[in-house]
Design an enzyme around this catalytic site. Sequence first.
Site, short mmCIF file in Angstrom:
data_model
loop_
_atom_site.label_atom_id
_atom_site.label_comp_id
_atom_site.label_asym_id
_atom_site.label_seq_id
_atom_site.Cartn_x
_atom_site.Cartn_y
_atom_site.Cartn_z
N PRO A 93 -58.15 -70.63 23.39
CA PRO A 93 -57.65 -72.00 23.53
C PRO A 93 -57.45 -72.69 22.18
O PRO A 93 -56.77 -73.68 22.07
CB PRO A 93 -58.76 -72.69 24.34
CG PRO A 93 -59.54 -71.60 24.97
CD PRO A 93 -59.46 -70.44 24.04
N GLU A 120 -68.57 -67.34 25.88
CA GLU A 120 -68.20 -68.52 25.08
C GLU A 120 -67.22 -68.16 23.97
O GLU A 120 -66.77 -69.01 23.22
CB GLU A 120 -69.46 -69.15 24.49
CG GLU A 120 -70.43 -69.67 25.53
CD GLU A 120 -69.77 -70.59 26.54
OE1 GLU A 120 -69.84 -70.29 27.75
OE2 GLU A 120 -69.14 -71.57 26.11
N ARG A 158 -40.21 -58.13 28.28
CA ARG A 158 -38.88 -58.53 28.75
C ARG A 158 -37.85 -58.55 27.63
O ARG A 158 -36.66 -58.43 27.84
CB ARG A 158 -38.93 -59.92 29.38
CG ARG A 158 -39.75 -60.05 30.63
CD ARG A 158 -39.76 -61.50 31.11
NE ARG A 158 -38.41 -61.95 31.40
CZ ARG A 158 -37.78 -61.70 32.55
NH1 ARG A 158 -38.38 -60.96 33.46
NH2 ARG A 158 -36.57 -62.15 32.77
N ASP A 173 -32.46 -66.21 30.43
CA ASP A 173 -33.75 -66.69 30.92
C ASP A 173 -33.98 -68.10 30.42
O ASP A 173 -33.49 -68.50 29.38
CB ASP A 173 -34.88 -65.80 30.36
CG ASP A 173 -35.11 -64.58 31.24
OD1 ASP A 173 -34.54 -64.55 32.34
OD2 ASP A 173 -35.87 -63.69 30.83
C1 LIG Z 1 -55.42 -68.09 25.73
C2 LIG Z 1 -56.75 -67.75 25.95
C3 LIG Z 1 -57.57 -68.64 26.64
C4 LIG Z 1 -58.98 -68.31 26.88
C5 LIG Z 1 -59.66 -67.24 26.38
N1 LIG Z 1 -60.94 -67.34 26.85
C6 LIG Z 1 -61.02 -68.44 27.62
N2 LIG Z 1 -59.82 -69.06 27.64
C7 LIG Z 1 -57.05 -69.85 27.08
C8 LIG Z 1 -55.73 -70.15 26.82
N3 LIG Z 1 -54.93 -69.28 26.16
#
Ligand SMILES: c1cc(-c2cnc[nH]2)ccn1
Length: 250
Positions: A93, A120, A158, A173
């Site tokens: 994230p 985590e 793709r 697309d």
């Molecule tokens: C990529 C990975 C993640 C993520 C990895 N581990 C928990 N959320 C969230 C959004 N994009």
Amino acid sequence: MRFDVITLFPEMFSAITDFGINRRALEKDLYALHCWNPRDFTADNYRTIDDRPYGGGPGMVMLPEPLLAAIEAAKVAQNQAGNLAPKVIYLSPQGQPLDQAAVKQLSACSGLVLLCGRYEGVDERVIKHSVDVEVSIGDYVLSGGELGAMVMMDSIIRQLPGALNHNLSAQQDSFEDGLLDCPHYTRPEDYRGMTVPDVLLSGNHAEIRRWRLKQALGRTWLRRPDLLDQRVLSKEEARLLSDFKSEHIT
Ligand SMILES: c1cc(-c2cnc[nH]2)ccn1
């Protein structure tokens, strides 16, 4: 394209290798996928891959050693496949948002190592030592990086020549030209009283192209005006969008 994925759950990746376009692309050797489980790089009987966070707090953090050993093994395999400097991507994230431009850039690479965290997350020293770029697929927290890795892989596959039956469809697309996609219709012409726009039945390909472009511009204006901020419009596009706006009844 060779993908080497570091993951505690390699079985998850059958979700893209066993179906549709991605399955056909794999069978056509357009890409290869190798998964590496950090548990196979542990030295204790319990195959420990995580521990409690320094500083306290909830959850567990993935240990650096098994991850770094798995990444190194993946990079050696990439090197042996002829990819001397594979990009190491950590799905998190905290990463930079994945967009179509990034997908197109990544699809030009010959090899990618994708690190999927769980719990985590991973010990920060893994990121500092071995990760080239962190990538997020959206502003939400998942149970791990695997689904993010699969989203990224699907969008990259793709783009690979030969993956789509009709190369043109990749260019058409959504987001390929920085716009949302136009509406699509198929048989029957009249479904429960809802009919297909006449222009699509006209056989006039120039008019059909203009209609589709106008609809894509109008949809983007209505739903994602931010995308238009980043896009220079041609004279034709500007005129089509202006027409859409004047015809749009709020
Ligand atoms: C990529 C990975 C993640 C993520 C990895 N581990 C928990 N959320 C969230 C959004 N994009």
